[in-house]
Design a protein around this motif. Structure first.
Motif, mmCIF file in Angstrom:
data_model
loop_
_atom_site.group_PDB
_atom_site.id
_atom_site.type_symbol
_atom_site.label_atom_id
_atom_site.label_comp_id
_atom_site.label_asym_id
_atom_site.label_seq_id
_atom_site.Cartn_x
_atom_site.Cartn_y
_atom_site.Cartn_z
ATOM 1 N N ASP A 93 -5.297 -4.023 -6.128
ATOM 2 C CA ASP A 93 -5.973 -5.289 -5.807
ATOM 3 C C ASP A 93 -5.666 -6.394 -6.819
ATOM 4 N N GLU A 100 -4.379 3.187 -13.251
ATOM 5 C CA GLU A 100 -5.792 3.217 -13.623
ATOM 6 C C GLU A 100 -6.604 4.055 -12.645
ATOM 7 N N PHE A 101 -6.296 3.945 -11.365
ATOM 8 C CA PHE A 101 -7.099 4.655 -10.375
ATOM 9 C C PHE A 101 -6.514 6.003 -9.959
ATOM 10 N N GLN A 158 -10.332 7.461 -11.191
ATOM 11 C CA GLN A 158 -11.412 7.718 -10.219
ATOM 12 C C GLN A 158 -10.917 8.447 -8.965
ATOM 13 N N TYR A 159 -9.676 8.188 -8.577
ATOM 14 C CA TYR A 159 -9.159 8.827 -7.367
ATOM 15 C C TYR A 159 -8.042 9.818 -7.679
ATOM 16 N N GLY A 181 -4.012 6.587 0.122
ATOM 17 C CA GLY A 181 -3.203 5.377 0.125
ATOM 18 C C GLY A 181 -3.843 4.413 -0.852
ATOM 19 N N TRP A 182 -3.049 3.609 -1.512
ATOM 20 C CA TRP A 182 -3.639 2.693 -2.480
ATOM 21 C C TRP A 182 -2.890 1.376 -2.515
ATOM 22 N N ASP A 212 -14.064 12.873 -2.535
ATOM 23 C CA ASP A 212 -14.860 12.838 -3.758
ATOM 24 C C ASP A 212 -15.050 14.234 -4.327
ATOM 25 N N ARG A 265 -7.347 6.251 9.005
ATOM 26 C CA ARG A 265 -7.419 5.304 7.893
ATOM 27 C C ARG A 265 -6.080 4.583 7.687
ATOM 28 N N TYR A 266 -5.000 5.333 7.589
ATOM 29 C CA TYR A 266 -3.691 4.714 7.368
ATOM 30 C C TYR A 266 -2.856 4.837 8.638
ATOM 31 N N ARG A 290 0.831 -1.201 0.000
ATOM 32 C CA ARG A 290 0.000 0.000 0.000
ATOM 33 C C ARG A 290 0.865 1.249 0.000
ATOM 34 N N ASN A 317 -2.635 -1.136 -12.099
ATOM 35 C CA ASN A 317 -3.784 -0.755 -11.289
ATOM 36 C C ASN A 317 -3.617 0.611 -10.624
ATOM 37 N N TRP A 359 -13.847 10.647 3.062
ATOM 38 C CA TRP A 359 -14.052 10.217 1.674
ATOM 39 C C TRP A 359 -15.034 11.098 0.924
#
Lengths: 516, 328
Positions: free
Chosen positions: A414, A423-424, A437-438, A410-411, A400, A363-364, A272, A420, A396
């Motif tokens: 998956d 992509e995000f 998306q993010y 953090g990502w 958004d 969260r992290y 992550r 990946n 979140w």
């Protein structure tokens, strides 16, 4: 009377003997428990952990990121679009039903109906039964990550989940809200059977006697999972002997656990990445690559790993960690305050500017502390930061809306693949395709082009070159502020052999766990 | 009398409506529950669809109207997103843990505060009294959170004589799964000790001080002096004459404080991973389980309103002047 007492006593003794013979009870304290027993209702770390305990995937990841056969014994690529899986024979479900190809197809089709998983399954065309122990998985176009995805193909017992439950609802319903059969009942082929579940209090499992993997050295017969939210309480539970295993271990308690001779600390690299994104649509200066470079150079992420993370993370300069296809060794951390100041001057922002910044605070690992340190570091090159940290439940929504100029994210990929991340996080945001998306607004068409091309490149050498080129572009562009990849940390009792059963995905394979 | 009761019930209903309305009005501030229900991959449109299905996108008044209608006609307070069960069931399932925690704490307070308070009043200069009084100052000023962690480190980690988290072994009291009790097993009782002690540190000093000062006051009164003058034995004067009269105000305060204690279990439950209502409430806040939050606040409000109303009605029966004051 004496006689009676003796008989009762001897009965008790016999009973206690039979209970203790060979039985190993394993107690685990985690920060959260799985939301349900339905492996396809939510895509989250907690649910996937449970899936590995109660169900079984076709293949799974080993510690060094290889694929290990589970319900599939072997696989072969028939053509660009088709992968054939040969299934294990003689496998039983917890219900007693036999595992065959129809269960694989049934589980695959059900997963496509799940809101959480259907995005992952987008590249697939379908799953076809060849015979009882062979299935073909077809993709819409050439797709290099079929095996990566097969780690998500957990077999559910198709007979068990067919029909209607006592409320007259179909048993295979996937429901986020409301009662459904699969939320409270499970039949998989996995090493453990769920015997008792009280949401947020306890999850009890016992070893499945007919488990197919008789070569597994695992000797846990009772497995009790308790969610323990408070960090201090979780650590105390381990130190007091209340549980055998805790995760995660808060960095501030590392020393405490290492100094105790009854327990040990086990760490493994995770995937992550923690980053800050700079929003060019909100701040004109972020459009200038020199400003972005200056920010990246002003952030001492090595210092943060050392001081705040206590060494429990790997310093990052790119998206994907070592071991991923796109990892590029020459991309190194760039902390250099003088250079940062020079870059600011060059860009004409010698006197700095003011920005807003947001980060979650639960969260992290140490997220709020990292944000505070970053805000201070940016102050040194004249950027005044107004920092706001929020609980994740509220964060979140703000994310958004892209509500601040710099936002933390953090990502974890998956698919365990570098593509990946792009992509995000770094592809140009596009509401129609869902890419980016993010992403907070960084956009470079070359990155988009390469990411999409890599999605259907099955020649791994070519693919590697593409993914590495992406990392290089993002590095040169200073597309985001990289911090580190979080490690997974476990505190375990000395007699628990944790090292062999953990992996970068944080799915400890408790079925194979040995307790001495 | 009937008019009085009806009026009180109407007032209670209005209070409940206002409370639920306020909670509904601010619920957006808690966050987005859908985020917690889905994985990160799920697109914003799909999240919106889920929110639509859950009725979260309806106008505020429609949502509120639906809530009131279901609550009034079916006694249905909605479903918890987090537990995926009817809210009432979730609340009822978490109540026993909290009730047992408060009961245990009350027991500790009664058993310790009575003898200590009385002793401190009778022998204010002895070393035990001085020690108790200074120790109770410490108890009042130390946060429950800290006390709890200190207790865990001493008794669970260092000496390893008591468990550090959870309720331990529970048994089903009525055999229907509603009341899981830890009071009937040794393991369950062991788990109760530390949470009860840390919760009691807040109220215990208060009661020792209260009993002491009440007792001292009583000892100064004329009738005690008269009792001494009659030549009664110290035991009789202290225990029968003085103590009995000390007890009355103490009991009144105790009744009130027990209610307050339910609110204070929050932190204790958090530290000890105690699956009670306070813990449930914090989880609901953390995970933005608005439905459960609203239901919980309404239930708590209802309890307070009902108790107050019953007390007022009883007062009305006992002392008719209250009724007269209420009618004007």
């Amino acid at each position: 009377m004496k006689k009676l007492l003796l008989t009762v006593l001897s009965v008790f003794m016999v009973m206690s003997l039979t209970v203790s013979a060979g039985a190993k009870t394993f107690k685990m304290g985690l920060d959260a428990d799985p939301v349900s027993l339905d492996p396809q209702v939510q895509l989250s770390g907690g649910m996937l952990q449970l899936s590995h305990w109660v169900f079984d995937p076709l293949v799974r990841w080993t510690q060094d990121m290889e694929f290990e056969p589970r319900l599939a014994t072997s696989w072969e690529r028939l053509d660009d679009l088709t992968m054939r899986f040969h299934l294990r024979k003689g496998v039983k479900f917890h219900s007693g039903n036999d595992f065959t190809a129809k269960d694989v197809k049934w589980s695959f089709d059900r997963m496509r109906k799940s809101v959480d998983f259907k995005g992952l399954l987008e590249p697939f065309e379908g799953c076809y039964i060849v015979d009882d122990y062979t299935v073909d998985v077809k993709t819409k176009k050439a797709y290099p990550l079929v095996l990566n995805m097969a780690t998500y193909f957990f077999a559910m017992d198709s007979e068990f989940y067919t029909g209607t439950d006592e409320n007259g609802q179909p048993k295979d319903a996937i429901l986020k809200i409301g009662e459904s059969f699969a939320l409270n009942n499970a039949s998989g082929t996995g090493p453990f059977i769920v015997t008792n579940r009280q949401h947020n209090v306890i999850l009890e499992m016992k070893r499945f006697e007919d488990y197919w993997d008789t070569n597994s050295p695992g000797n846990v017969t009772e497995f009790i999972l308790s969610p323990i939210k408070e960090n201090a309480t979780r650590v105390a539970a381990l130190l007091s002997g209340g549980v055998d295993w805790i995760s995660p271990v808060p960095p501030q308690d590392f020393a405490r656990i290492q100094s105790d001779d009854k327990v040990k600390l086990v760490n493994i690299n995770g995937g992550r990445i923690i980053t800050f994104q700079m929003n060019p649509n909100r701040v004109e200066a972020f459009k200038d690559v020199r400003v972005r470079q200056a920010i990246v150079h002003a952030v001492n992420n090595e210092g943060i790993v050392k001081q705040i993370m206590k060494g429990t993370a790997t310093v990052a300069a790119q998206q994907g960690p070592e071991g991923y296809l796109g990892y590029k060794e020459n991309l190194t951390p760039r902390y250099d305050l003088e250079k940062a100041k020079a870059l600011m001057k060059e860009a004409g922002y010698e006197n700095g500017f003011e920005i807003s910044m947001m980060a979650p605070n639960n969260r992290y690992v140490n997220d709020a502390k990292i944000a505070e340190a970053t805000a201070q570091m940016l102050g040194r090159i004249g950027i005044k930061v107004n920092l706001k940290t929020l609980p994740k439940a509220q964060y979140w929504n703000e994310y958004d809306d892209r509500a601040a100029d710099m936002m933390m994210i953090g990502w974890h990929s998956d698919t365990e693949d570098s593509g990946n991340f792009s992509e995000f996080l770094t592809m140009c945001p596009n509401a129609e395709t869902g890419y980016g998306q993010y992403n907070s607004g960084y956009c470079n068409p070359k990155v988009d082009e390469l990411t999409i091309a890599a999605q259907s490149e099955t020649d791994m050498e070519k693919r590697k070159a593409m993914l590495q080129e992406i990392e290089q572009i993002l590095y040169d562009d200073a597309a985001f502020v990289p911090f580190h990849w979080q490690n997974h940390s476990y505190g375990v009792k000395k007699n628990v052999q944790a090292q062999p059963v953990i992996n970068a995905q944080n799915f400890p394979y408790i079925g194979d766990l040995v307790i001495e | 009398m009937i008019a009085f009761i009806i009026r009180r019930i109407l007032q209670a209903v209005v209070v409940m409506l206002v409370i639920s309305l306020v909670v509904f009005a601010i619920k957006k501030e808690f966050g987005d529950p859908v985020r917690d229900l889905v994985g990160e991959r799920v697109t914003p449109e799909e999240r919106q669809q889920i929110a639509d299905k859950m009725g979260l996108n309806d106008p505020f008044l429609i949502q509120y109207g639906r809530f009131v209608k279901n609550a009034v006609t079916q006694g249905d307070l909605g479903r918890s997103f987090l537990y995926n069960k009817p809210n009432l069931e979730v609340i009822v399932n978490h109540a026993p843990a909290t009730i047992e925690l408060v009961l245990g704490t009350a027991l500790i307070i009664i058993v310790l505060s009575l003898p200590l308070g009385v002793y401190c009043a009778l022998k204010p200069r002895s070393w035990l009294s001085r020690f108790t009084m200074s120790f109770s100052t410490l108890g009042v000023s130390m946060p429950v959170f800290l006390t709890a962690i200190l207790l865990i480190y001493l008794f669970a980690v260092h000496w390893r004589i008591l468990p550090s988290y959870g309720r331990g072994e529970t048994v089903d009291l009525f055999g229907n799964g509603i009341w899981m009790t830890g009071l009937l097993t040794i393991d369950g009782l062991k788990h109760l000790i530390l949470p009860c002690i840390s919760l009691s540190t807040l109220m215990l000093p208060l009661f020792i001080r209260l009993i002491r000062s009440e007792m001292m006051e009583v000892l100064e009164t004329e009738y005690i002096k008269y009792a001494w003058a009659k030549g009664l034995s110290p035991k009789r004067v202290w225990l029968v004459h003085a103590f009995k009269n000390t007890l009355l105000p103490v009991i009144t305060v105790f009744g009130v404080q027990i209610g307050i204690m339910f609110a204070f279990t929050l932190l204790t439950e958090l530290v000890f991973q105690w699956p009670g209502m306070g813990f449930m409430f914090l989880e609901a806040v953390n995970r933005a389980d608005l439905s459960l939050l609203i239901a919980y606040l309404v239930v708590v409000a209802a309890l307070f309103v009902v108790v107050n109303t019953v007390v007022d009605i009883l007062y009305g029966f006992i002392n008719p002047t209250v009724r007269i004051a209420g009618t004007k």
